[in-house]
Design an enzyme around this catalytic site. Sequence first.
Site, PDB file in Angstrom:
ATOM      1  N   GLY A 271      15.829   4.515 -21.554  1.00  0.00           N
ATOM      2  CA  GLY A 271      16.672   5.799 -22.054  1.00  0.00           C
ATOM      3  C   GLY A 271      17.511   5.814 -23.042  1.00  0.00           C
ATOM      4  O   GLY A 271      18.612   6.537 -23.232  1.00  0.00           O
ATOM      5  N   GLY A 272      17.356   4.878 -24.111  1.00  0.00           N
ATOM      6  CA  GLY A 272      17.890   5.105 -25.468  1.00  0.00           C
ATOM      7  C   GLY A 272      19.218   4.479 -25.143  1.00  0.00           C
ATOM      8  O   GLY A 272      20.204   4.770 -26.272  1.00  0.00           O
ATOM      9  N   SER A 362      11.346   0.236 -23.549  1.00  0.00           N
ATOM     10  CA  SER A 362      12.332   1.063 -24.424  1.00  0.00           C
ATOM     11  C   SER A 362      13.721   0.739 -24.631  1.00  0.00           C
ATOM     12  O   SER A 362      13.834  -0.535 -24.982  1.00  0.00           O
ATOM     13  CB  SER A 362      12.118   2.472 -23.892  1.00  0.00           C
ATOM     14  OG  SER A 362      12.632   3.218 -24.967  1.00  0.00           O
TER      15      SER A 362
END
Length: 695
Positions: A271-272, A362
């Site tokens: 989720g960055g 991610s």
Amino acid sequence: MLPLRSLANLCTFLALDLPLFSAGKYINTTIVIVSNNDLNPSNTNRASALFLKSSMTCEEAQQSCGDLQESLLPAPISTGLTAENLTTALTSERHGAALDLNQNIWIAGSGGCTVFTVGTSHTYETDTDTSPDLSSRYPALCTNSAPLTRSNVTSYDTSRQIEVSTPSAGVLRGFRDKFSFRFLGIKFAKSPAGAGRFKPPIALQVSRDTVRDALEYGPRCAQPPNVDNGHMVWTEEDCLQLNVYSPIVVLGGQAEQSTSKLPVMFFIHGGGLNHGDSGPFPYNMTTSGYVGPSTSNIFDGTNLVSYGGVVLVTINYRLTTLGWFNASNAALKDALLALQWVQDNVEAFGGDPTRVLLYGESAGGFMTRYLLGTNPKYTEGLFSAAILESDYGTSNPFSSPNVALNTSLQLAKHVGCASNSSTSLTGSDVECVANVSAGSLAIASFNLGIAWTVVVDGDYVLNDIAGSIMDGICARVPTIWATNQCEYCYFLPATLAPDSPPSSFISELPNYFNETQIQRILNQPELYPYETASSSNGISGAVLQLAQLLTDWFIRCPDTNLASLEANTTNPGNAYKILFAVGLGSTITPNPATCLGQVCHADELYLVFATAETDNLYQPLTDFQVAATQETIKRWTSLAWTGDPNYEGAAVQWPPYTGDNEFVLGSTGSIQPYRVDQCDFIRTQLGLVYGDGTY
């Protein structure tokens, strides 16, 4: 019921006997969910049962099953749990049981009980004319009537509850489904709100006899709107919790040291670093288009732990400003504290604290890279292997305190806590920001477009990841670096039409590269043949070549370089590289037109967790998709079990990475020199930098 927030390898596990009956509701025993789960949703014969390890009489076996809201298992038949696959499950060394052939086990019979003998196709009653001695003491097999947990429902069935005592987390009340025990929303730290904001987390200490519900996922950490959180602002700070999925629980105390234990897989969501969660989330798009309001739980562990023979732990950690403001590295410290919780408590769920696989996707890959590069004095003994899925090694670099504090100063100015003329962040600025609401801070970071990252603070983090590897101040554990075939197909701007002409390749380059880099790229048309490349699924060759260039630049080649660096310096023989050439469109990243027919960012997750079934998407899976899911989980869990992704019977031997031998995953896999020339060009001509270098 509660509001929603889910090989044929056959799983079973074993622990040494404990005193049989406790003063509480359940017997003292190890309970194992044994199954023939092959991950194929189309297989109607998948079934499970509860194996109670302790020796007991027929009457005690009946009572024990009844206490679990079940009954003794009927005699094996030709479908579901057969005598053959029960024997395979119960004698499996790979999954920790290793029962001897001819071991007797209580099951249901005409006299209340009969005996199933491991390794035979008949029960005691069919083999002899006499009834078994009902006072004999054997383990027992009970039915398991719990359904498979599904995601897109309004409530979970939590009626089959179980209480497990832990050393530092109290007595946790979880529940059982078809293939796993589930303990959800377990707080591992005190609330970091108030005086704890931007500070290291403080472990939540709970007395051993305090009963805590673990039946429902906890709240999302404060975050700005995004596709995977319903496009809402979330404001909760008391969110440091974790979830445990396991096919085994130990009742009545910790298992003895000689007990067979399962490796632990510790997953960090993406989720960055700004949004995301370890539990269910809303979605309404898939690769097939709009599907209507739905719920996904892509990180549900029931299939993974059943098939792979592991314990899964998923965590929440502080996001956006709350996790990184004032160069705090607070989110990194949240993950370290959760890893310590595993060390303290995971044996109660059949886990082995000496075998913990750290992995994430991610931003979870970022966090895994951060933890690999953390000062070993803080990570020693916390994890034994690692997997980084879709890590952005250079575009999310390690930063210096000066850069991090300047970023924090921007935010302080934006929320009115620092003067626009200020050149440095002061203590009073930090105190002011600490009193701004969590939601306002999340939105401020979002509006400013801040990309938070880890800080080289001289204590927890001593250098960037490349420097840490070369200096040997990193975790020297077996490591898989994983990327997808066209990660950046997902991130192409919406203004770029899928069928854009070759000129679009050139016109987009200034958004990512400087003039010197652009000229070098255009001087090498054989590497990225944007003028001649073929179109695919309505996507022009120029667009696909741009996506491949950006995938190489941001993700694949930085990770390949780090794998090579590990292999050639501090971790020889223990670095592995994989490319996913197959995947299933993720609900986290509802894929745009430029992903049609491509394996985009996050598309490996349904293979890693085998949750397309529980999300009820892409059903029925093709044989190819089932095989790819089985292969992925066998490789991932093999690394957890042995530190080597080569499981027994693997069709392809996956060697440690040496620069031109990447494992390319289809339904099984092949070893290829994948895009070696492109990565050599990027490394030597464009440059790869993993930190700002001003530490």
